[in-house]
Design a protein around this motif. Sequence first.
Motif, PDB file in Angstrom:
ATOM      1  N   GLN A 177       0.823  -1.206   0.000  1.00  0.00           N
ATOM      2  CA  GLN A 177       0.000   0.000   0.000  1.00  0.00           C
ATOM      3  C   GLN A 177       0.860   1.261   0.000  1.00  0.00           C
ATOM      4  OE1 GLN A 177      -2.514  -0.382   3.442  1.00  0.00           O
ATOM      5  NE2 GLN A 177      -3.744  -2.044   2.574  1.00  0.00           N
ATOM      6  N   LEU A 178       1.898   1.276   0.824  1.00  0.00           N
ATOM      7  CA  LEU A 178       2.742   2.464   0.943  1.00  0.00           C
ATOM      8  C   LEU A 178       3.593   2.700  -0.306  1.00  0.00           C
ATOM      9  CD1 LEU A 178       3.923   2.154   4.659  1.00  0.00           C
ATOM     10  CD2 LEU A 178       2.237   3.752   3.729  1.00  0.00           C
ATOM     11  N   THR A 179       3.988   1.636  -0.975  1.00  0.00           N
ATOM     12  CA  THR A 179       4.832   1.775  -2.163  1.00  0.00           C
ATOM     13  C   THR A 179       4.028   1.828  -3.458  1.00  0.00           C
ATOM     14  OG1 THR A 179       5.116  -0.631  -2.289  1.00  0.00           O
ATOM     15  CG2 THR A 179       6.802   0.627  -1.082  1.00  0.00           C
ATOM     16  N   GLY A 180       2.749   1.477  -3.396  1.00  0.00           N
ATOM     17  CA  GLY A 180       1.924   1.450  -4.593  1.00  0.00           C
ATOM     18  C   GLY A 180       2.266   0.322  -5.534  1.00  0.00           C
ATOM     19  N   ARG A 243      11.972   0.507   7.062  1.00  0.00           N
ATOM     20  CA  ARG A 243      11.829   1.962   6.968  1.00  0.00           C
ATOM     21  C   ARG A 243      13.114   2.650   6.521  1.00  0.00           C
ATOM     22  NH1 ARG A 243      10.068   3.395  12.956  1.00  0.00           N
ATOM     23  NH2 ARG A 243       9.498   5.339  11.953  1.00  0.00           N
ATOM     24  N   ALA A 246      13.243   3.352   1.900  1.00  0.00           N
ATOM     25  CA  ALA A 246      12.622   4.307   0.983  1.00  0.00           C
ATOM     26  C   ALA A 246      11.859   5.354   1.788  1.00  0.00           C
ATOM     27  CB  ALA A 246      11.670   3.581   0.015  1.00  0.00           C
ATOM     28  N   PRO A 247      11.772   6.596   1.289  1.00  0.00           N
ATOM     29  CA  PRO A 247      11.085   7.664   2.032  1.00  0.00           C
ATOM     30  C   PRO A 247       9.636   7.326   2.355  1.00  0.00           C
ATOM     31  CG  PRO A 247      12.370   8.583   0.227  1.00  0.00           C
ATOM     32  CD  PRO A 247      12.396   7.092   0.053  1.00  0.00           C
ATOM     33  N   GLU A 248       8.948   6.653   1.438  1.00  0.00           N
ATOM     34  CA  GLU A 248       7.537   6.343   1.676  1.00  0.00           C
ATOM     35  C   GLU A 248       7.327   5.301   2.779  1.00  0.00           C
ATOM     36  OE1 GLU A 248       8.572   4.159  -2.285  1.00  0.00           O
ATOM     37  OE2 GLU A 248       9.269   5.889  -1.112  1.00  0.00           O
ATOM     38  N   LEU A 249       8.439   4.688   3.222  1.00  0.00           N
ATOM     39  CA  LEU A 249       8.361   3.670   4.262  1.00  0.00           C
ATOM     40  C   LEU A 249       8.913   4.168   5.600  1.00  0.00           C
ATOM     41  CD1 LEU A 249       9.643   0.677   2.093  1.00  0.00           C
ATOM     42  CD2 LEU A 249       7.277   1.078   2.816  1.00  0.00           C
ATOM     43  N   ASP A 250       9.087   5.485   5.741  1.00  0.00           N
ATOM     44  CA  ASP A 250       9.798   6.000   6.915  1.00  0.00           C
ATOM     45  C   ASP A 250       9.035   5.821   8.225  1.00  0.00           C
ATOM     46  OD1 ASP A 250       7.853   7.910   6.467  1.00  0.00           O
ATOM     47  OD2 ASP A 250       9.207   9.624   6.613  1.00  0.00           O
ATOM     48  N   LYS A 251       7.740   5.508   8.165  1.00  0.00           N
ATOM     49  CA  LYS A 251       6.967   5.264   9.381  1.00  0.00           C
ATOM     50  C   LYS A 251       6.621   3.784   9.552  1.00  0.00           C
ATOM     51  CE  LYS A 251       4.922   9.900   9.503  1.00  0.00           C
ATOM     52  NZ  LYS A 251       5.885  10.355  10.530  1.00  0.00           N
TER      53      LYS A 251
END
Length: 331
Positions: A177-180, A243, A246-251
């Motif tokens: 979901q976070l990476t699309g 996390r 990649a930036p989209e996985l930072d949380k």
Amino acid sequence: MTHLSRRRLLGGAAALSAAAILPRSALGDWRPTETIRIIVPASAGGSTDVMGRLLGQQLQAAWGQSIVVENRSGGGGTIGTAEAARQKGDGHTILVGNPGPNAIAYSIFKNLSYKPDQLLPVSNMIRIPNIVAAHPTTGLKSISELIAFLKANPDKLTYGSSGVGQSPHLTGAWFLQLTGLKMTHVPFRGAGPALQAALAGDIQVLFDNLYPSLPQVQDGKLTGLAVTAAERSDQAPQLPTVRESAPELDKFDVSSWFGVFLPKGASPEIVTALNQQIRLVLARDDVKKNIAAMGARADYGTPQQFQQFVEAETAKFKGIIDREGLQMEVK
């Protein structure tokens, strides 16, 4: 159902509990007056069961009452949890919970028989990260490489988990979901079959609890890509966290956790007394060794901290489940 013999336990490490040397006021004034029932909503031998029995040893040595550890598995942990939620909040029934019945279940099961406010969080005990691994034939060495491959080859990989709605499945779903990105989910009936499929190359990627996958990574039978917690694991410090990739996985932060709850209505004195015994059991040297062997780290906190943590976990998993459109029934 297992009865813990007081004579046997007092001869072991539990008899050396720090409770014996601390003033009673430091541990809370409440004391049980009858046998304590610890409900473990899982089969014997797993992490929930191990933590329930360690807690039972501590309480029996400290309080001098008999302890009954009762394994009530089924329904993804919801059967035993529902049983605990129906009991009186008099301190004589304790639940050892985990993300399945105490965070995920509220969103995924449409016929759940209990609600969050029927259970009082006392303290977490431990956290164990999940792990992402790949079959060596994929050539993947990191989450960054997995992301790059999926971008170039949509729907070319499959990932396995221990079952629909389980923590490893939702870990994989959240990553996608976070990476699309897309991978086909292949659910199995438990962690063992999922691991065997990964070792055989029947699936290319595996989302799993740290154990039993980590030994397969250490033996080179699988390639470890990352752990899913916010920090690296002491058992595998060479593996980065998801996390970091990649930036989209930072949380991104997913762990299996195992904590203690009481039925609604327990007084502040009962909650305080039990919370302090949890602190003491996690400080014991024998328990520290057991926790390390499980790939876990201790995670004691106040009731308020655990309440906030469980609420955040419930909200996190609800978001993942809602986006996946998952709905199941307790069977």
